[in-house]
Design a protein around this motif. Structure first.
Motif, PDB file in Angstrom:
ATOM      1  N   GLU A 171      -4.576  -7.092  -3.779  1.00  0.00           N
ATOM      2  CA  GLU A 171      -5.025  -6.671  -5.107  1.00  0.00           C
ATOM      3  C   GLU A 171      -5.888  -7.791  -5.692  1.00  0.00           C
ATOM      4  O   GLU A 171      -5.547  -8.968  -5.576  1.00  0.00           O
ATOM      5  CB  GLU A 171      -3.848  -6.400  -6.035  1.00  0.00           C
ATOM      6  CG  GLU A 171      -4.278  -5.985  -7.439  1.00  0.00           C
ATOM      7  CD  GLU A 171      -3.110  -5.824  -8.389  1.00  0.00           C
ATOM      8  OE1 GLU A 171      -3.226  -5.029  -9.346  1.00  0.00           O
ATOM      9  OE2 GLU A 171      -2.081  -6.506  -8.193  1.00  0.00           O
ATOM     10  N   GLU A 178      -3.653   3.678   3.284  1.00  0.00           N
ATOM     11  CA  GLU A 178      -4.259   3.867   1.976  1.00  0.00           C
ATOM     12  C   GLU A 178      -3.460   3.184   0.877  1.00  0.00           C
ATOM     13  O   GLU A 178      -2.290   2.885   1.026  1.00  0.00           O
ATOM     14  CB  GLU A 178      -4.340   5.363   1.665  1.00  0.00           C
ATOM     15  CG  GLU A 178      -5.034   6.184   2.730  1.00  0.00           C
ATOM     16  CD  GLU A 178      -4.842   7.665   2.492  1.00  0.00           C
ATOM     17  OE1 GLU A 178      -5.388   8.165   1.492  1.00  0.00           O
ATOM     18  OE2 GLU A 178      -4.157   8.323   3.283  1.00  0.00           O
ATOM     19  N   SER A 179      -4.139   3.006  -0.254  1.00  0.00           N
ATOM     20  CA  SER A 179      -3.483   2.552  -1.466  1.00  0.00           C
ATOM     21  C   SER A 179      -3.659   3.635  -2.523  1.00  0.00           C
ATOM     22  O   SER A 179      -4.382   4.609  -2.327  1.00  0.00           O
ATOM     23  CB  SER A 179      -4.091   1.234  -1.951  1.00  0.00           C
ATOM     24  OG  SER A 179      -5.374   1.458  -2.498  1.00  0.00           O
ATOM     25  N   SER A 180      -3.024   3.447  -3.657  1.00  0.00           N
ATOM     26  CA  SER A 180      -3.133   4.421  -4.736  1.00  0.00           C
ATOM     27  C   SER A 180      -4.403   4.234  -5.560  1.00  0.00           C
ATOM     28  O   SER A 180      -4.646   4.992  -6.496  1.00  0.00           O
ATOM     29  CB  SER A 180      -1.905   4.326  -5.652  1.00  0.00           C
ATOM     30  OG  SER A 180      -1.779   3.014  -6.176  1.00  0.00           O
ATOM     31  N   ASP A 181      -5.207   3.235  -5.232  1.00  0.00           N
ATOM     32  CA  ASP A 181      -6.454   3.005  -5.952  1.00  0.00           C
ATOM     33  C   ASP A 181      -7.428   4.149  -5.664  1.00  0.00           C
ATOM     34  O   ASP A 181      -7.649   4.507  -4.505  1.00  0.00           O
ATOM     35  CB  ASP A 181      -7.059   1.666  -5.524  1.00  0.00           C
ATOM     36  CG  ASP A 181      -8.173   1.216  -6.448  1.00  0.00           C
ATOM     37  OD1 ASP A 181      -9.256   1.833  -6.394  1.00  0.00           O
ATOM     38  OD2 ASP A 181      -7.975   0.271  -7.203  1.00  0.00           O
ATOM     39  N   THR A 195      -0.935  -5.491   1.329  1.00  0.00           N
ATOM     40  CA  THR A 195      -2.382  -5.418   1.181  1.00  0.00           C
ATOM     41  C   THR A 195      -2.775  -6.270  -0.018  1.00  0.00           C
ATOM     42  O   THR A 195      -1.943  -6.945  -0.623  1.00  0.00           O
ATOM     43  CB  THR A 195      -2.857  -3.966   1.023  1.00  0.00           C
ATOM     44  OG1 THR A 195      -4.286  -3.916   1.151  1.00  0.00           O
ATOM     45  CG2 THR A 195      -2.451  -3.385  -0.311  1.00  0.00           C
ATOM     46  N   VAL A 255      -6.941  -2.283  -5.755  1.00  0.00           N
ATOM     47  CA  VAL A 255      -6.062  -2.520  -4.609  1.00  0.00           C
ATOM     48  C   VAL A 255      -6.791  -2.019  -3.374  1.00  0.00           C
ATOM     49  O   VAL A 255      -7.191  -0.852  -3.305  1.00  0.00           O
ATOM     50  CB  VAL A 255      -4.710  -1.800  -4.771  1.00  0.00           C
ATOM     51  CG1 VAL A 255      -3.851  -2.018  -3.539  1.00  0.00           C
ATOM     52  CG2 VAL A 255      -3.990  -2.299  -6.011  1.00  0.00           C
ATOM     53  N   GLU A 272      -0.600   8.596  -2.902  1.00  0.00           N
ATOM     54  CA  GLU A 272      -1.859   7.860  -2.813  1.00  0.00           C
ATOM     55  C   GLU A 272      -3.035   8.770  -2.473  1.00  0.00           C
ATOM     56  O   GLU A 272      -4.189   8.428  -2.745  1.00  0.00           O
ATOM     57  CB  GLU A 272      -1.760   6.734  -1.783  1.00  0.00           C
ATOM     58  CG  GLU A 272      -1.551   7.182  -0.357  1.00  0.00           C
ATOM     59  CD  GLU A 272      -0.094   7.379  -0.006  1.00  0.00           C
ATOM     60  OE1 GLU A 272       0.221   7.445   1.190  1.00  0.00           O
ATOM     61  OE2 GLU A 272       0.734   7.465  -0.916  1.00  0.00           O
ATOM     62  N   SER A 281      -7.559  -0.729   0.366  1.00  0.00           N
ATOM     63  CA  SER A 281      -6.971  -0.031   1.501  1.00  0.00           C
ATOM     64  C   SER A 281      -7.398  -0.782   2.753  1.00  0.00           C
ATOM     65  O   SER A 281      -8.536  -1.232   2.858  1.00  0.00           O
ATOM     66  CB  SER A 281      -7.465   1.412   1.569  1.00  0.00           C
ATOM     67  OG  SER A 281      -7.069   2.126   0.430  1.00  0.00           O
ATOM     68  N   ASP A 283       0.840  -1.195   0.000  1.00  0.00           N
ATOM     69  CA  ASP A 283       0.000   0.000   0.000  1.00  0.00           C
ATOM     70  C   ASP A 283       0.879   1.251   0.000  1.00  0.00           C
ATOM     71  O   ASP A 283       2.091   1.183  -0.232  1.00  0.00           O
ATOM     72  CB  ASP A 283      -0.964  -0.020   1.189  1.00  0.00           C
ATOM     73  CG  ASP A 283      -0.246  -0.004   2.529  1.00  0.00           C
ATOM     74  OD1 ASP A 283       0.972   0.248   2.562  1.00  0.00           O
ATOM     75  OD2 ASP A 283      -0.909  -0.241   3.557  1.00  0.00           O
ATOM     76  N   GLY A 284       0.270   2.400   0.304  1.00  0.00           N
ATOM     77  CA  GLY A 284       0.981   3.658   0.216  1.00  0.00           C
ATOM     78  C   GLY A 284       2.094   3.847   1.215  1.00  0.00           C
ATOM     79  O   GLY A 284       2.935   4.737   1.041  1.00  0.00           O
TER      80      GLY A 284
END
Length: 576
Positions: A85, A471-474, A83, A103, A498, A105, A77-78
């Protein structure tokens, strides 16, 4: 003579054949020309375009796309933590192809004042949970959802919910067996003793006066355990929703809106106002807690989102200049630190039933309400307080809503519980409030969000979509917020990739809605609570306001034009 006669007959026969071929040629040419003229009249396109139109027409009669494969993968993740996907593959026109991926979070609840051992255990549990989620997606869920239509979100979520419930029951059964084995071992190893053990409290003698305990807030509720692998449920549900939007050639936010409104396309859509964290004020020190944890900017509704973001960036640059110290200090920092790390750590403070708002400054629950009333009266451009009190202090939540509900939003973020439980019973771990911050985490499904936001809309409560701690970049969260019609979206500060990715997605949606003429201007209306509202009532029991809802005050200086500086208070205020 005979030879000459034969030659003449052959020439006449050849001439007749040539005449017949010519007739057939020109006849066919005229027919072909007529066909082409007719087609050109019906389809004034080039041949290549015509074939494309015909292909699109006949594709309507082809079999609807179905899920053919799910792929789970462990990613970062960020903040570099593991995490999940999830990739979705579908059979489209007899070909298997990758449609999309998301992806997740993740969000982990850390109890107050955790020890270092607890933190290490949390990291291990998180890693195990991701590994289990990957296994669920690649094996059980992959088999279970094969050949289902990605557009059938309700059916998919129903199956995901049943699978999760089965896993919960299996976990409970294992725990029962472990507890039974532990109890048997304890009974066989312990010998009862009639003598009092050292340190055992003695009962008070008859007639002895007992001091009356000062009113205190109920102790913190035990933090909710997360089933190992639950990320697979939320990740798969969201990935399938995104796949359905991709196959339907519409953006995800519109697909979510269609699901919420029973396929009735909304004529206009409102963008959620961003809650932009400007400053983090809380120090990460043992048992130290400040009244204000974050300062959040909300751009004014009369500005476009692009203009509001630019205004916030200008304010952020000015704050950086003003807070530039000659040397290193522990002054408030811009909101670019890792979320989820501002938990109190170290030894537990003594419980006295009061809030420690500053070091050595204690306030009772009743005094806390007075403090907030004074704060809002002094600074009327504050339009929201997030988690102003601990969720267990329901009586004061009721009092503060009655006192300030018509002047600002009283929002429960960490004072609320997970979406799945809140959907089942609204009265679980949630006080009376103006609105709730919802986070798409763990076993949350798209259908859960749609159902719960519909319930909140019906009771005139505002919905805020918020980023999880890690968080993720999704950027799917932004589409969820727009499609669900959330009033606000809480993404954190304008820093780190992210987060900025999500702000950029919000700007792109604004541009698209404005281009289509479907963008509706946002508005802010507060909720006035009746005096007789009780803290133990559910969301649906909150009575309607006794008078029309007033509009928020506009007392901001013209130079700033900032609607508010709402303060988010500590999520789980520590009692000392």
């Amino acid at each position: 003579m005979e030879a000459g006669g034969r030659r003449q007959q052959e020439e006449r026969q050849r001439l007749r054949e040539l005449r017949q071929e010519a007739v057939e040629y020109y006849r066919g040419h005229r027919v072909q020309q007529r066909v082409e003229d007719a087609l050109n009249a019906l389809f004034p396109l080039r041949p290549a375009d015509l074939y494309g139109e015909l292909a699109n027409y006949f594709s309507k009669f082809s079999k609807a796309p179905v899920i053919c494969k799910l792929v789970g993968r462990k990613v970062l993740d960020g903040v570099g933590q593991p995490t999940l996907e999830v990739e979705i593959y579908c059979t489209v026109k007899n070909y298997d192809k990758k449609i999309c991926s998301i992806v997740m979070s993740s969000h982990s609840q850390i109890p107050e004042n955790p020890l270092s051992e607890t933190t290490e255990a949390d990291e291990k549990e998180r890693n195990d949970s991701v590994n289990t989620a990957v296994e669920w997606v690649n094996e059980s869920l992959n088999t279970m959802l094969k050949n289902l239509k990605p557009t059938d979100q309700c059916e998919v979520d129903k199956m995901l919910g049943e699978y999760f419930s089965k896993k919960v029951e299996e976990k409970k059964e294992i725990q029962k067996q472990e507890e039974a084995a532990e109890a048997t071992l304890t009974l066989t190893s312990c010998t009862p003793s009639a003598t009092a053990l050292p340190g055992e409290k003695k009962t008070a003698k008859p007639g002895k006066k007992v001091a009356v305990a000062e009113r205190r807030i109920p102790p913190a509720e035990p933090w909710e355990s997360v089933l190992c692998g639950s990320l697979a449920i939320g990740g798969t549900s969201l990935a399938i929703a995104k796949a359905a939007a991709t196959i339907s050639h519409i953006p995800l936010y519109l697909h979510i809106a269609l699901l919420k409104h029973d396929q009735d396309s909304p004529k206009e859509m409102t963008l959620p106002l961003p809650m932009v964290t400007l400053l983090n004020c809380e120090k990460i020190l043992p048992a130290k807690l400040k009244l204000v944890k974050e300062i959040i900017l909300i751009p004014p509704v009369q500005l476009s989102l692009k203009q509001g973001i630019e205004r916030v960036l200008d304010i952020q640059k000015e704050m950086m200049r003003l807070l530039e110290p000659p040397g290193k200090t522990t002054s408030p920092q811009l909101a670019n630190s890792k979320k989820g790390r501002a938990h109190n750590t170290g030894k537990k403070a003594l419980v006295k039933g009061k809030y420690e708002i500053l070091t050595g400054t204690f306030k009772s629950p009743e005094e806390m309400v007075d403090i907030y009333v004074e704060l809002i009266n002094k600074f009327p451009f504050i339009i929201a307080l997030i988690d102003p009190l601990r969720k267990e202090d329901r009586q004061q939540w009721s009092n503060i809503c009655y006192a300030l509900g018509s002047k600002c939003y009283l929002i429960a973020e960490d004072a609320a519980t997970c979406i799945s439980k809140l959907k089942i019973d609204q009265n679980i771990s949630i006080p009376v409030c103006s609105g709730v911050v919802l986070k798409y985490i763990n076993q949350t499904k798209v259908s859960d969000l749609i159902e719960l936001t519909g319930l909140l809309d019906g009771q005139r409560h505002i919905t805020i979509l918020g980023s999880p701690d890690r968080e993720s970049s999704d950027d799917s969260l932004v589409d969820l917020a727009v499609g669900l019609g959330a009033r606000f979206i809480k993404l954190g500060g304008l820093s780190r990739g992210e987060r900025v990715t999500k702000y950029n997605r919000l700007l792109a949606i604004e541009e698209e809605l404005a281009k289509n003429g479907t963008l509706r201007e946002a508005n802010l209306k507060f909720i006035a609570f009746a005096e007789e509202s009780q803290p133990e009532k559910q969301l649906s029991d909150v009575p309607p306001p006794p008078k029309p809802e007033p509009s928020p005050p506009q007392l901001c200086p013209p130079a700033l034009q900032v609607r508010s500086l709402p303060a988010q208070l500590p999520a789980n205020n520590t009692l000392t």
